[in-house]
Design a protein around this motif. Structure first.
Motif, short mmCIF file in Angstrom:
data_model
loop_
_atom_site.label_atom_id
_atom_site.label_comp_id
_atom_site.label_asym_id
_atom_site.label_seq_id
_atom_site.Cartn_x
_atom_site.Cartn_y
_atom_site.Cartn_z
N CYS A 182 0.75 -1.16 0.18
CA CYS A 182 -0.03 -0.10 -0.08
C CYS A 182 0.86 1.27 0.04
CB CYS A 182 -1.05 0.17 1.12
SG CYS A 182 -2.30 -1.39 1.09
N LEU A 225 1.22 4.24 -2.71
CA LEU A 225 1.34 5.57 -2.51
C LEU A 225 2.54 6.57 -3.07
CD1 LEU A 225 0.12 6.14 1.09
CD2 LEU A 225 -1.01 6.85 -1.06
N SER A 259 7.49 8.41 1.69
CA SER A 259 6.91 6.82 1.10
C SER A 259 8.08 5.85 0.69
CB SER A 259 5.93 7.07 -0.10
OG SER A 259 6.62 7.57 -1.11
#
Length: 146
Positions: A24, A28, A54
């Motif tokens: 996930c 991003l 990220s």
């Protein structure tokens, strides 16, 4: 051998959570990179910060995934070996106790006694000095006794 465990072990569940979280967060990262390509220059700095964060978060989650997955493999190996015991043994794997955050990896009951096995899947040299153990490149830990 009687085995009450028919579910995924705790370490495997945690490893899977880290795996999906890594996917996930990396997703991003991809979104932030794509947005950065089409946005005006005014958003460059905030987007670069998000991209950097990220990346670092993906790496951290992936490292945790590898650690938990390695631990789960060790527990699964022990479960396989305990499975070779005779029917004189009663085995409970991954026992969760009330009001306790951790678990007992393996509880073995037999006519000879009760055995609690805590599994670790690590490599390296371990030195023992009384109740204190030291693993090379990890540090000192203590075996608790009453």
């Amino acid at each position: 051998m009687v085995n009450l465990s028919n579910k995924k072990i705790y370490a495997r569940l945690i490893a899977e959570e880290y795996k999906y979280t890594t996917i996930c967060v990396f997703g991003l990262f991809i979104v932030f990179v794509m947005v950065q390509m089409v946005t005006p220059k005014i958003l460059d700095i905030p987007l670069l910060i998000l991209i950097s964060c990220s990346i670092f978060m993906s790496i951290a989650f992936f490292k945790n995934y590898l650690l938990w997955s390695n631990g789960a493999k060790g527990e699964e190996n022990v479960i396989n070996e305990l499975g070779k015991l005779s029917n004189d043994f009663f085995i409970i794997n991954d026992l969760k106790l009330p009001n306790y955050e951790g678990n007992i990896d393996h509880l073995v009951l037999s006519k000879n006694g009760i055995f609690i096995i805590e599994t670790k899947n690590q490599s390296g040299n371990i030195k023992c000095n009384g109740n204190y153990f030291e693993q090379e490149n990890v540090g000192v830990f203590k075996i608790f006794q009453k």
